[in-house]
Design a protein around this motif. Structure first.
Motif, mmCIF file in Angstrom:
data_model
loop_
_atom_site.group_PDB
_atom_site.id
_atom_site.type_symbol
_atom_site.label_atom_id
_atom_site.label_comp_id
_atom_site.label_asym_id
_atom_site.label_seq_id
_atom_site.Cartn_x
_atom_site.Cartn_y
_atom_site.Cartn_z
ATOM 1 N N ILE A 47 -0.394 2.706 -11.437
ATOM 2 C CA ILE A 47 0.081 2.141 -12.704
ATOM 3 C C ILE A 47 1.542 1.713 -12.581
ATOM 4 O O ILE A 47 1.915 0.589 -12.953
ATOM 5 N N LYS A 48 2.372 2.596 -12.050
ATOM 6 C CA LYS A 48 3.793 2.275 -11.880
ATOM 7 C C LYS A 48 3.968 1.110 -10.911
ATOM 8 O O LYS A 48 4.825 0.236 -11.095
ATOM 9 N N PHE A 49 3.123 1.101 -9.874
ATOM 10 C CA PHE A 49 3.203 0.021 -8.889
ATOM 11 C C PHE A 49 2.930 -1.331 -9.539
ATOM 12 O O PHE A 49 3.659 -2.304 -9.314
ATOM 13 N N GLU A 106 3.227 -2.115 -12.651
ATOM 14 C CA GLU A 106 4.340 -2.437 -13.541
ATOM 15 C C GLU A 106 5.442 -3.127 -12.741
ATOM 16 O O GLU A 106 6.046 -4.103 -13.200
ATOM 17 N N MET A 107 5.697 -2.610 -11.540
ATOM 18 C CA MET A 107 6.718 -3.203 -10.677
ATOM 19 C C MET A 107 6.305 -4.607 -10.234
ATOM 20 O O MET A 107 7.109 -5.540 -10.254
ATOM 21 N N VAL A 108 5.039 -4.756 -9.842
ATOM 22 C CA VAL A 108 4.539 -6.065 -9.421
ATOM 23 C C VAL A 108 4.704 -7.080 -10.544
ATOM 24 O O VAL A 108 5.181 -8.206 -10.332
ATOM 25 N N ASN A 109 4.318 -6.689 -11.751
ATOM 26 C CA ASN A 109 4.425 -7.591 -12.898
ATOM 27 C C ASN A 109 5.874 -7.975 -13.166
ATOM 28 O O ASN A 109 6.182 -9.121 -13.495
ATOM 29 N N GLU A 110 6.777 -7.027 -12.979
ATOM 30 C CA GLU A 110 8.191 -7.309 -13.216
ATOM 31 C C GLU A 110 8.741 -8.257 -12.149
ATOM 32 O O GLU A 110 9.542 -9.153 -12.457
ATOM 33 N N THR A 111 8.320 -8.089 -10.901
ATOM 34 C CA THR A 111 8.793 -9.004 -9.851
ATOM 35 C C THR A 111 8.264 -10.423 -10.094
ATOM 36 O O THR A 111 8.976 -11.400 -9.874
ATOM 37 N N ILE A 112 7.017 -10.527 -10.556
ATOM 38 C CA ILE A 112 6.445 -11.846 -10.842
ATOM 39 C C ILE A 112 7.215 -12.514 -11.984
ATOM 40 O O ILE A 112 7.488 -13.719 -11.941
ATOM 41 N N THR A 113 7.581 -11.724 -12.997
ATOM 42 C CA THR A 113 8.395 -12.258 -14.093
ATOM 43 C C THR A 113 9.741 -12.740 -13.565
ATOM 44 O O THR A 113 10.246 -13.797 -13.977
ATOM 45 N N ASP A 114 10.313 -11.987 -12.631
ATOM 46 C CA ASP A 114 11.604 -12.370 -12.047
ATOM 47 C C ASP A 114 11.513 -13.643 -11.211
ATOM 48 O O ASP A 114 12.528 -14.291 -10.939
ATOM 49 N N LYS A 167 14.750 2.199 -10.677
ATOM 50 C CA LYS A 167 13.641 2.294 -11.626
ATOM 51 C C LYS A 167 12.337 2.736 -10.982
ATOM 52 O O LYS A 167 11.578 3.520 -11.562
ATOM 53 N N TYR A 168 12.060 2.225 -9.760
ATOM 54 C CA TYR A 168 10.765 2.479 -9.120
ATOM 55 C C TYR A 168 10.852 3.243 -7.794
ATOM 56 O O TYR A 168 9.828 3.636 -7.241
ATOM 57 N N GLY A 169 12.066 3.401 -7.285
ATOM 58 C CA GLY A 169 12.205 4.058 -5.989
ATOM 59 C C GLY A 169 11.790 3.167 -4.836
ATOM 60 O O GLY A 169 11.512 3.642 -3.732
ATOM 61 N N CYS A 170 11.739 1.847 -5.068
ATOM 62 C CA CYS A 170 11.314 0.874 -4.041
ATOM 63 C C CYS A 170 12.190 -0.366 -4.124
ATOM 64 O O CYS A 170 12.711 -0.694 -5.196
ATOM 65 N N ARG A 171 12.326 -1.029 -2.992
ATOM 66 C CA ARG A 171 13.038 -2.303 -2.961
ATOM 67 C C ARG A 171 12.051 -3.374 -2.485
ATOM 68 O O ARG A 171 11.902 -3.582 -1.273
ATOM 69 N N PRO A 172 11.355 -4.046 -3.406
ATOM 70 C CA PRO A 172 10.305 -4.991 -3.019
ATOM 71 C C PRO A 172 10.830 -6.183 -2.233
ATOM 72 O O PRO A 172 11.836 -6.793 -2.586
ATOM 73 N N THR A 218 0.829 -1.209 0.000
ATOM 74 C CA THR A 218 0.000 0.000 0.000
ATOM 75 C C THR A 218 0.862 1.257 0.000
ATOM 76 O O THR A 218 0.598 2.223 -0.726
ATOM 77 N N THR A 219 1.923 1.228 0.804
ATOM 78 C CA THR A 219 2.850 2.370 0.865
ATOM 79 C C THR A 219 3.512 2.608 -0.482
ATOM 80 O O THR A 219 3.625 3.749 -0.948
ATOM 81 N N TYR A 220 3.960 1.523 -1.133
ATOM 82 C CA TYR A 220 4.595 1.645 -2.450
ATOM 83 C C TYR A 220 3.627 2.210 -3.481
ATOM 84 O O TYR A 220 3.995 3.067 -4.288
ATOM 85 N N ALA A 221 2.387 1.713 -3.468
ATOM 86 C CA ALA A 221 1.389 2.165 -4.437
ATOM 87 C C ALA A 221 1.114 3.661 -4.280
ATOM 88 O O ALA A 221 0.971 4.388 -5.268
ATOM 89 N N GLU A 222 1.055 4.125 -3.028
ATOM 90 C CA GLU A 222 0.824 5.550 -2.776
ATOM 91 C C GLU A 222 2.036 6.385 -3.203
ATOM 92 O O GLU A 222 1.891 7.509 -3.684
ATOM 93 N N LYS A 223 3.214 5.817 -3.039
ATOM 94 C CA LYS A 223 4.449 6.548 -3.343
ATOM 95 C C LYS A 223 4.664 6.724 -4.846
ATOM 96 O O LYS A 223 5.034 7.813 -5.311
ATOM 97 N N ILE A 224 4.444 5.671 -5.624
ATOM 98 C CA ILE A 224 4.781 5.727 -7.049
ATOM 99 C C ILE A 224 3.561 5.723 -7.968
ATOM 100 O O ILE A 224 3.708 5.822 -9.196
ATOM 101 N N GLY A 225 2.353 5.570 -7.390
ATOM 102 C CA GLY A 225 1.141 5.553 -8.208
ATOM 103 C C GLY A 225 0.761 4.140 -8.611
ATOM 104 O O GLY A 225 1.626 3.265 -8.751
#
Length: 223
Positions: free
Chosen positions: A59-61, A63-71, A127-132, A50-57
């Motif tokens: 759509i960007k959030f 995108e990050m989730v999808n990239e982590t799932i791919t990883d 890229k996202y300003g977050c470390r998932p 929730t914090t990440y989504a509020e921080k980067i928006g």
């Protein structure tokens, strides 16, 4: 030739959409009728989502989730896991009981994902300003597996084990844990001496008299 090519491409895309194992179950009608099977499940969820989504928006959030799932792909294949479904930033993995316990697959998946996220931490930060990072719950037992629906078909599982797994994932934050595994599964791992297992308070499940023993699991440092 064009028709054959179109059919092959369509089948390939359907397989990618629902997963190879699920696709084969549909083809062979494995679950036209409900069956009781022994499965292990992992609910894995991004910390501070929730914090990440509020921080980067949003759509960007995502995108990050999808990239982590791919990883996670390499770790998923390495531990013979099946992706059952995605629920927002949460992923539900499953194994047959035998496959999940073999080589500690159902626990090793989490640590493989953790290793990947640590390796790519700087990339995500840039890229996202977050470390998932992730937290997860693991449990297993007898569930009913069946083909569900008519207009949109799916192969799904139902039973107390599903709810219990979600509950285990939910207690991570309160216990400063990244991985919580039921004692039922932890005790059956092929080799649980590789981990530090700390028993937590027993969980009382709604509508059940039997309590669930949870174990906070971390990996031992290599000597």
């Amino acid at each position: 030739f064009m028709i054959i090519a179109l059919v092959v491409i369509t089948l390939f895309q359907v397989e990618r959409l629902i997963g190879r194992k699920t696709f084969l179950k549909f083809i062979f009608g494995s679950y036209d009728r409900p069956k009781e099977v022994e499965q292990i499940f992992m609910f894995i969820d991004m910390k501070d989502a929730t914090t990440y989504a509020e921080k980067i928006g949003n759509i960007k959030f995502y995108e990050m989730v999808n990239e982590t799932i791919t990883d996670m792909t390499r770790a998923t294949l390495k531990t013979n896991a099946e992706i059952l479904k995605y629920i927002g930033d949460e992923v539900v993995f499953t194994w047959s009981l035998k496959t999940g316990l073999k080589r500690n697959n159902c626990v090793e998946l989490f640590f493989e994902i953790e290793k990947i996220m640590e390796k790519k931490a700087s990339y995500y930060e840039e890229k996202y300003g977050c470390r998932p990072t992730y937290k997860a719950g693991v449990h297993g037992g007898k569930v009913i597996c069946a083909q569900m629906g008519d207009l949109r078909k799916a192969i799904d599982y139902s039973g107390d084990v599903i709810n219990s797994t979600a509950r285990l994932e939910g207690v991570c934050n309160a216990n400063n844990a990244s991985l919580v595994v039921s004692k039922f599964i932890f005790d059956q791992l092929e080799d649980n001496s590789k981990y530090i297992g700390e028993e937590l308070d027993k969980l009382t499940l709604k509508g059940k008299s039997e309590e669930l023993v949870a174990v906070k699991v971390s990996k031992k440092e290599k000597e």
